[in-house]
Design a protein around this motif. Sequence first.
Motif, PDB file in Angstrom:
ATOM      1  N   UNK A 178       0.769  -1.371  -0.071  1.00 33.11           N
ATOM      2  CA  UNK A 178       0.010  -0.092  -0.145  1.00 33.11           C
ATOM      3  C   UNK A 178       0.823   1.457  -0.003  1.00 33.11           C
ATOM      4  N   UNK A 179       1.737   1.409   0.820  1.00 31.36           N
ATOM      5  CA  UNK A 179       2.743   2.547   1.056  1.00 31.36           C
ATOM      6  C   UNK A 179       3.543   2.844  -0.319  1.00 31.36           C
ATOM      7  N   UNK A 180       3.918   1.544  -0.697  1.00 33.81           N
ATOM      8  CA  UNK A 180       4.838   1.625  -2.168  1.00 33.81           C
ATOM      9  C   UNK A 180       3.831   2.243  -3.260  1.00 33.81           C
ATOM     10  N   UNK A 181       2.837   1.566  -3.425  1.00 34.94           N
ATOM     11  CA  UNK A 181       1.757   2.195  -4.415  1.00 34.94           C
ATOM     12  C   UNK A 181       1.494   3.468  -4.208  1.00 34.94           C
ATOM     13  N   UNK A 182       1.424   4.030  -3.192  1.00 33.45           N
ATOM     14  CA  UNK A 182       1.012   5.472  -2.736  1.00 33.45           C
ATOM     15  C   UNK A 182       2.246   6.346  -3.155  1.00 33.45           C
ATOM     16  N   UNK A 183       3.533   5.719  -2.870  1.00 35.21           N
ATOM     17  CA  UNK A 183       4.749   6.449  -3.287  1.00 35.21           C
ATOM     18  C   UNK A 183       4.986   6.571  -4.747  1.00 35.21           C
ATOM     19  N   UNK A 184       4.690   5.311  -5.680  1.00 31.38           N
ATOM     20  CA  UNK A 184       4.697   5.450  -6.881  1.00 31.38           C
ATOM     21  C   UNK A 184       3.906   6.441  -7.579  1.00 31.38           C
ATOM     22  N   UNK A 185       2.418   6.324  -7.069  1.00 35.74           N
ATOM     23  CA  UNK A 185       1.377   7.078  -7.637  1.00 35.74           C
ATOM     24  C   UNK A 185       1.748   8.470  -7.553  1.00 35.74           C
ATOM     25  N   UNK A 186       2.274   8.706  -6.478  1.00 36.49           N
ATOM     26  CA  UNK A 186       2.760  10.393  -6.044  1.00 36.49           C
ATOM     27  C   UNK A 186       3.925  10.917  -6.846  1.00 36.49           C
ATOM     28  N   UNK A 187       4.706   9.581  -7.347  1.00 38.06           N
ATOM     29  CA  UNK A 187       5.798   9.929  -8.217  1.00 38.06           C
ATOM     30  C   UNK A 187       5.277  10.461  -9.823  1.00 38.06           C
ATOM     31  N   UNK A 188       4.559   9.516 -10.018  1.00 36.05           N
ATOM     32  CA  UNK A 188       3.989   9.785 -11.382  1.00 36.05           C
ATOM     33  C   UNK A 188       3.142  10.670 -11.409  1.00 36.05           C
TER      34      UNK A 188
END
Lengths: 321, 227, 188
Positions: B187-197
Amino acid sequence: MSTITANPVYKLELTSSPHVHSRWSTKQAMWMVVLALLPALISSVIFFGFYQLLVVSVSVASAVVTESLIKYIRKREITITDGSGIITGMLLGLILPPNFNLFFTALGSIVAIGIGKEIFGGLGYNIFNPALVGRAFLQAAFPVQMTTWIKPNMAVDSVSTATPLSAFKFDSIFADISNMFIGNIGGSLGETSAISILIGGIFLIVIGVVNWRIPVSMFLGVIIFGGLFWLLNADQYPSPVFHMLAGGFLFGAFFMATDWVTSPLTAKGMWIFGFGISLVVVMIRLFGGLPEGVMYAILFMNAFVPLINRYTRPRIFGEAK
Amino acid sequence: MKNKVTIIKEYTKGIWQSNPVFKQILGMCPTLAVTVSAINGIAMALATTFVLVFSSFIISSVRKLIPTQVRIASYIVVIATFVTIVDLVMKAQFPELSKSLGPYIPLIVVNCIILGRQEAFSSKNTPLRSVVDALGMGSGFLIALFMLGSIRELLGSRTILGFQLLPDFYEPWLVMILPAGAFLTLGLMLAFFNNLSLHKKKSDNDKLIAKYLKTKTAADFVIEENK
Amino acid sequence: MKTVIHMLLTLTFIGIVSGGLLSQISEWAEPKIEEHRKAETARAIYLVQPEAKSYERITNVDFEVYKVFDEMKNSIGFALPYEGNGFQGKIRLMVGLNDELNKLKGLQILEQVETPGLGTKITEENFLKQFLNLSAQPMVNWVKAVPPEKQNEIQTITGATISSKAVVIILNDGIKKLRDAEKDGGVK
């Protein structure tokens, strides 16, 4: 209940009707809760020693720092003074076992605020009680440390002991009820002393910060469900009084389940919520693998709150069924 | 459309732009279940990649011969064949690894990434492109599983790939090697990568606007406003 | 009609190719897998019966059990794989017993899915060494938080009481089953 002011200058309430009026603003209510938690804090110091103050302080400090930091990163207004971070920190500190590692305490507090609250958008948007999310994380991360209990003897020396619940679960021993009432038993900091929780809890109900329906429905629920098994076989199953005084039940009933954000809005919903928690608690305690289930019961019912709100929503006059 | 996308692009899109785990959110079952350690993640991803590459190759080669009505059935038989091969080979050659991956190797059959790529890509493209696409998706899956496995292994048992990286006084967070830890980390990784994109999208937009503005002179704007 | 035949032909063809391929691979892999399985059983048997030099599966009972021999081919006891419910799932263990079935020679956990870091301690040496030369008369018993006093007692792991108890319960079940079989006419 709580209002979110979009613009501090105009104090415009941007919520749709019907509006529920409360005697207290969010800020005032939060400080009342802090006040109500003081007896429990004092009893934890009396029974387990001054180190426990340090645990609670670390928990509060990390909660406030985490909240401010996340607000800063998200470029939102920093809202320490609303007291919600302080309460989460205090609640988390008080449901930890005595002499808990300070680093773990801080970690639990960070998870409570970060994953329990801010990730959903902050106060008012979280689904689960943040303090319980923090504790659930610690329980899963450090199961040994989270179930190491010491004897309450004014912290002269730390002798490990069992909680009334684990004594019942693993060895079928029933603890003495009067000791449980005063708090002279093994358990989490603020959860052992029934009397000090009652003082704080009744204070909150009397001044109207906490709705009486949730604690009362939880008590009734535990009397019904716990009593049922007790009547079936009193040797094997503990009495409802034991259920009520053991573990985190009282603390949960007054301080955890009643959290404004994560409990139902309607009176009917609160009854369903309270009964649901009691049912799950009794089931976990009697038939589950773990001795205590209040934390999971409340978290479990938190998940149903949106659903309960939806189905107990008051109908507009004249609306078709 | 086919010729507009370069072969390199076919490969790289699986790693970032449409990473099977972080962007398509596919193959969640193995992603969450086996990543208790980095090595498990790598083994799972390699097994999946093997199945993906070979099924993509076979299916894209015979794509014109398979009648549409039975295409899913045919894909599943092809995929299941390769999965069984992987399962048998692993059991015979790497019994320890096969034991720790348990039922998740046979479960590759129902991994959405594989069937998804056959339906979305291999059934419409040449064998070469399909293999490159499969390799890309496999690499993306490998990166995701390795990252997830490393984080969970590091925090949950102090090591990465068996090498101890955190000191002894660090108390492992057992939650990280439990299912809850998988959900939290993912979940946290998805949030991080979504934020990046999101950020990337924003800066891309800004660049595009800046580029557009450069091509225009001040006079153009006056005319546009007057229109 | 033409499409139906086409569909049937395609699926049949894929099926035949796939089946043929798999049977080839399986022919190569099965002996190896069987070898691993045997090696694993042998390893566990020699761990729970340290003096053993050879073993033989007993065939006249409906469960898996091995008779264990020393260098001189004299019987020195049994090795019994048995399984039961743990805290979260099945626990499968291998226990070594003497000929009279009243003393344990050793214990190994073959498979378990207990809580990592807690229940998984049942696979660690500290817990398992308690079972070395433990008396099983009348049954194995457990004590909590204090060192065992009697010959047939072991101490449960702190924080993993349920898993520790589960091991003992499975153990006792297995011993009982073997004793019953012995009474019923002996195991050959």
